[in-house]
Write a protein that holds these residues in place. Structure first.
Motif, mmCIF file in Angstrom:
data_model
loop_
_atom_site.group_PDB
_atom_site.id
_atom_site.type_symbol
_atom_site.label_atom_id
_atom_site.label_comp_id
_atom_site.label_asym_id
_atom_site.label_seq_id
_atom_site.Cartn_x
_atom_site.Cartn_y
_atom_site.Cartn_z
ATOM 1 N N MET A 151 22.852 44.013 30.772
ATOM 2 C CA MET A 151 22.541 45.261 29.943
ATOM 3 C C MET A 151 21.098 45.588 29.988
ATOM 4 N N LYS A 152 20.733 46.710 30.146
ATOM 5 C CA LYS A 152 19.144 47.165 30.415
ATOM 6 C C LYS A 152 18.702 47.379 29.188
ATOM 7 N N ALA A 153 19.662 47.838 28.295
ATOM 8 C CA ALA A 153 18.897 48.015 26.771
ATOM 9 C C ALA A 153 19.982 47.651 25.616
ATOM 10 N N ARG A 154 19.513 47.507 24.522
ATOM 11 C CA ARG A 154 20.378 47.362 23.255
ATOM 12 C C ARG A 154 20.367 49.024 22.707
ATOM 13 N N VAL A 155 21.431 49.735 22.949
ATOM 14 C CA VAL A 155 21.414 51.014 22.262
ATOM 15 C C VAL A 155 22.292 50.941 21.175
ATOM 16 N N ILE A 156 21.674 51.612 19.956
ATOM 17 C CA ILE A 156 22.255 51.366 18.486
ATOM 18 C C ILE A 156 22.038 52.994 18.165
ATOM 19 N N ALA A 157 23.272 53.417 18.013
ATOM 20 C CA ALA A 157 23.617 54.960 17.731
ATOM 21 C C ALA A 157 23.715 55.383 16.215
ATOM 22 N N PHE A 158 22.911 56.362 15.726
ATOM 23 C CA PHE A 158 22.890 56.804 14.382
ATOM 24 C C PHE A 158 24.213 57.432 14.175
ATOM 25 N N TYR A 159 24.815 57.275 12.826
ATOM 26 C CA TYR A 159 26.151 57.528 12.664
ATOM 27 C C TYR A 159 25.961 58.134 11.280
ATOM 28 N N LEU A 160 26.575 59.762 11.596
ATOM 29 C CA LEU A 160 26.723 60.368 10.216
ATOM 30 C C LEU A 160 28.169 60.341 9.520
ATOM 31 N N PRO A 161 28.010 60.062 8.259
ATOM 32 C CA PRO A 161 29.331 59.718 7.483
ATOM 33 C C PRO A 161 29.716 61.026 6.948
ATOM 34 N N GLN A 162 29.208 62.106 7.122
ATOM 35 C CA GLN A 162 29.394 63.641 6.392
ATOM 36 C C GLN A 162 30.734 64.357 6.888
ATOM 37 N N PHE A 163 31.817 63.529 7.016
ATOM 38 C CA PHE A 163 33.008 64.158 7.585
ATOM 39 C C PHE A 163 34.091 64.072 6.580
ATOM 40 N N TYR A 164 33.810 64.219 5.525
ATOM 41 C CA TYR A 164 34.975 64.052 4.392
ATOM 42 C C TYR A 164 34.309 64.621 3.196
ATOM 43 N N PRO A 165 35.224 65.382 2.048
ATOM 44 C CA PRO A 165 34.813 66.062 1.233
ATOM 45 C C PRO A 165 34.057 65.069 0.012
ATOM 46 N N ILE A 166 32.942 65.389 -0.613
ATOM 47 C CA ILE A 166 32.601 64.446 -1.715
ATOM 48 C C ILE A 166 32.160 65.819 -2.860
ATOM 49 N N PRO A 167 32.065 65.120 -4.025
ATOM 50 C CA PRO A 167 32.095 66.132 -5.378
ATOM 51 C C PRO A 167 30.812 66.894 -5.146
ATOM 52 N N GLU A 168 29.795 66.289 -4.774
ATOM 53 C CA GLU A 168 28.282 66.705 -4.643
ATOM 54 C C GLU A 168 28.299 67.946 -3.887
#
Length: 381
Positions: free
Chosen positions: A1-18
């Motif tokens: 593998m030429k690179a260690r690719v780490i992907a940012f992950y957004l968890p805002q795909f479910y409702p929250i009270p705020e």
């Protein structure tokens, strides 16, 4: 593998009270994504997800499918945005908490502390800029509480390490008034709890108009487009082990001219009726990496697409011609930047896995299918 690719992950795909309290019941990142409309001929909006659909991250099946897609594309793991707002207050923690508790998916992860205020200007809002949740730094007791909250994740065998230390990113190091003391305390606690330390990474732009003085105050400075050395060294001198650099501002200034870009962005905010600013992706992205991104402890960013209009209107500019083919050329340049580093440090942060509201994702959509995933796999394998 030429690179260690780490992907940012957004968890805002479910409702929250705020979010429900401010935007109405059921609000998620999909709300504005689905409402987006093209602003000019050929503008790719709305963006519609393909394989995974308009998913809900409370479903373990969705999280496991995401991990399968990422692993197949050669991504090492997800970097979850982590919202610790102070005094034990958290946001959007449920998806990761369930990943940790269930052991599924069996896919590596780490944290990026999104240490910023939550205000309504993150999304379109004609009613002003209301505080949703303020980022606070109450002191050592809260720092200790924060550490022991994340310790089970640090000790999980899936947690991503660098030099045998858990990898922990901080989104806005300047925002934290005592970030140096914070890191010193956490390193002490890590040693006391069986860890070899913590590998702290500062997230920063490779070209900045802000500088932090020794007393913690911030001043405006002219951006230096010739070198990123002063910026990177300032964070390393604060005690960070590494830098996650992002070249968006640098690339846009070199493409458009630094003063023209600053003035154009100001005009766009003051007069939102003027046409949206467009950036031609292949012409801009060639300026994305700074010479200093080749340093051993600097980890550059991969940037596949950008169109934040679903979230914030026209103020930030739209990347056109952002295709899998052009993304492939961008990956080649990134690999060339890191080619002489030790394998452990050949890290590229992918921004992002699923920031749909910013048009900044590589999950399958109805236009390009698996195109971005396929080209990533081809270039890094």
């Amino acid at each position: 593998m030429k690179a260690r690719v780490i992907a940012f992950y957004l968890p805002q795909f479910y409702p929250i009270p705020e979010n429900n309290d401010v935007w109405g019941p059921g609000f998620t990142e999909w709300t504005n994504v689905a409402k987006a409309r093209p602003l000019f001929r050929g503008h790719y909006q709305p963006r519609i997800p393909a394989d995974l659909g308009f998913y809900d991250l409370r479903l373990s099946e969705t999280r496991e499918l995401q991990a399968e897609l990422a692993k197949e594309a050669g991504i090492e793991g997800f970097c979850y945005w982590h919202y610790w707002m102070g005094n034990g207050k958290q946001l959007l923690q449920r998806p990761f908490d369930e990943v940790l508790a269930s052991g599924k998916p069996d896919f590596p992860f780490c944290f990026a502390w999104a240490n910023h205020d939550w205000k309504t200007n993150t999304w379109k809002n004609k009613g002003g800029n209301k505080m949703i949740c303020q980022q606070l730094y109450p002191g050592a007791d809260d720092d200790i509480n924060h550490f022991f909250h994340v310790l089970p994740a640090f000790k999980d065998n899936r947690y991503i390490t660098v030099d045998n230390k858990p990898l922990f990113l901080i989104f806005d190091p300047y925002h934290h008034p005592s970030v140096k003391q914070f890191m010193e305390l956490w390193r002490k606690l890590a040693a006391e709890n069986g860890l070899r330390g913590i590998y702290f990474v500062a997230m920063c732009s490779s070209t900045s108009t802000i500088k932090r003085n020794e007393d913690g105050t911030l001043i405006r400075v002219l951006p230096n487009l010739k070198s990123s050395e002063d910026i990177y060294r300032s964070f390393l001198d604060m005690g960070f082990d590494g830098i996650n650099s992002i070249g968006k501002s640098r690339a846009e200034m070199l493409y458009q001219g630094r003063y023209r870009r600053i003035m154009r962005k100001a005009l766009q905010k003051a007069f939102p009726f003027i046409p949206a600013l467009r950036y031609n992706y292949p012409k801009v992205i060639k300026y994305f990496f700074a010479t200093e991104d080749s340093w051993e402890n600097v980890f550059p960013t991969l940037f596949p697409q950008w169109d934040r209009t679903p979230r914030a209107g026209k103020s930030e500019g739209i990347y056109v011609n952002a295709t899998p083919q052009h993304f492939g050329n961008h990956i080649k340049e990134a690999i060339d930047i890191i080619k002489d580093k030790q394998p452990e440090h050949k890290i590229l942060f992918l921004r992002s896995w699923n920031e749909w509201g910013e048009g900044n994702y590589i999950e399958p959509d109805t236009k390009y299918g698996h195109g971005f995933l396929d080209v990533l796999k081809k270039e890094i394998s």
